[in-house]
Enzyme design. Structure first.
Site, short mmCIF file in Angstrom:
data_model
loop_
_atom_site.label_atom_id
_atom_site.label_comp_id
_atom_site.label_asym_id
_atom_site.label_seq_id
_atom_site.Cartn_x
_atom_site.Cartn_y
_atom_site.Cartn_z
N PRO A 186 0.85 -1.19 0.00
CG PRO A 186 0.15 -0.89 2.22
CD PRO A 186 0.96 -1.80 1.34
CG MET A 187 3.62 2.23 -1.84
SD MET A 187 4.85 2.10 -3.16
CE MET A 187 3.93 1.14 -4.37
CB CYS A 236 2.82 4.88 8.72
SG CYS A 236 2.97 6.46 7.84
CE LYS A 265 4.33 -2.46 4.30
NZ LYS A 265 5.10 -1.28 4.75
N GLY A 323 11.02 -4.48 1.72
CA GLY A 323 12.13 -3.53 1.75
C GLY A 323 13.16 -3.79 0.68
CG ASP A 324 16.08 -1.72 0.16
OD1 ASP A 324 15.45 -0.68 -0.07
OD2 ASP A 324 16.97 -1.80 1.03
NE ARG A 382 11.75 2.30 -2.12
CZ ARG A 382 12.96 2.51 -1.64
NH1 ARG A 382 13.57 3.65 -1.91
NH2 ARG A 382 13.57 1.61 -0.90
#
Length: 326
Positions: free
Chosen positions: A18-19, A104, A144, A209-210, A233
């Site tokens: 979720p972004m 967050c 999360k 992550g990454d 991302r």
């Protein structure tokens, strides 16, 4: 423990992160068409806002299509009673699951004691999870989170979460303080898995992550013994991210730019008259769609400077093709 749709998924499980102002209903529709993940997440939405007079404006973030299923509604806040009410709403909206954001790092969210701030208040976090489970009426609930606030504190924090009968826990492998400024601490993933699985073997563990490619995600699942990976991302400019048959490297430039135009049209169609949804939001996507080919910089600058509508984007892109052989 109610695992709902989660127990029907084949491992490794690949899910969409979720972004905020990125994975809205328009982009998720494009992703569902070109490279559907195993599970889709909405943008996160405030439970306080959803029980206020401004609720209708926030419900836009809960728009979804049947093609996105299974779809999980992500929420944040710090008041158990509001989580209970909103969980009932999510059940009524026929979502497949509920995810609570406990990671967050945004200052405004932390100020409320929400998001990553809940790591500091484990008792409140437990109360929120219980209220959500009760309000959700059987929907599977997941969390999360992050490794800690200013330091890694997975032993005490994960012990709390693992006792809460969660369907899944997604661990973003950074602390709240680290934001996304340092490499994700994947070396800590085996310890995360051990702590959770020793207490509740049924709870699924996902890493985050990454991770920028599907291959990397699959390799990490094998290397660290996790049930799945959440990708964020890496999805920018690449709605084919989760498509094993057609990775981005095999997609022609015209097809990539066609998806960009389609995405823009969907955004305008869904959000043209919606308060708080501005065309400028789309421009962050153009930086990702338009790169790594001859003339990309010029096209990108023209889109950023001149485009104000979907028709503008289509015209500028067509003009580019008429002048360039790609």
């Amino acid at each position: 423990m109610n695992k709902g749709f989660w127990e029907k998924l084949e491992k490794p499980i690949m899910v969409l992160a979720p972004m905020a102002n990125v994975t809205d209903a328009s982009f998720r529709s494009v992703i569902a068409k070109y490279g559907k993940p195993d599970v889709t997440w909405t943008e996160f939405v405030s439970v306080d806002g959803l029980v206020s007079e401004g609720r209708e404006h926030l419900l836009v973030d809960f728009w979804y299509s049947e093609a996105e299923r299974p779809i999980v509604a992500q929420i944040f806040g710090a008041k158990p009673e509001n989580f209970f009410k909103v969980a009932k709403l999510i059940k009524d909206l026929k979502f497949d699951g509920i995810d609570i954001n406990m990671g967050c790092p945004d200052r405004a969210v932390l100020k409320q004691g929400a998001g990553g701030g809940l790591i500091k208040t484990p008792k409140l976090a437990q109360e929120i999870i219980q209220a959500t489970q009760e309000g959700g009426g059987g929907l599977p609930v997941s969390v999360k989170t992050r490794l800690g606030v200013s330091k890694v504190m997975i032993d005490e924090w994960l012990s709390v979460l693992a006792q809460a009968n969660l369907a899944a826990i997604t661990m973003h492998l950074r602390t709240v303080k680290e934001l996304s400024l340092v490499p994700a601490h994947w070396e800590l993933m085996p310890e995360v898995v051990k702590i959770i699985k020793n207490i509740t073997p049924e709870t699924l563990v996902l890493g985050n992550g990454d991770v920028l490619t599907l291959k990397d995600a699959e390799d990490k699942c094998a290397q660290y013994g996790i049930d799945g990976v959440m990708i964020g991302r890496g999805i920018f400019g690449n709605p084919w991210m989760f498509n094993k048959e057609t990775p981005i490297e095999t997609i022609s430039i015209p097809k990539r730019l066609s998806a960009m135009v389609e995405h823009t049209k969907l955004f305008e169609e869904k959000f043209q008259n919606v308060r708080g949804k501005h065309f400028e939001t789309m421009k962050k996507h153009y930086k990702a769609y338009v790169n790594n080919f001859d003339g990309a910089k010029e096209l990108r600058m023209k889109l950023m400077d001149e485009a104000q509508t979907a028709a503008d984007v289509e015209r500028i892109t067509s003009e580019f093709f008429s002048k360039n052989s790609i």
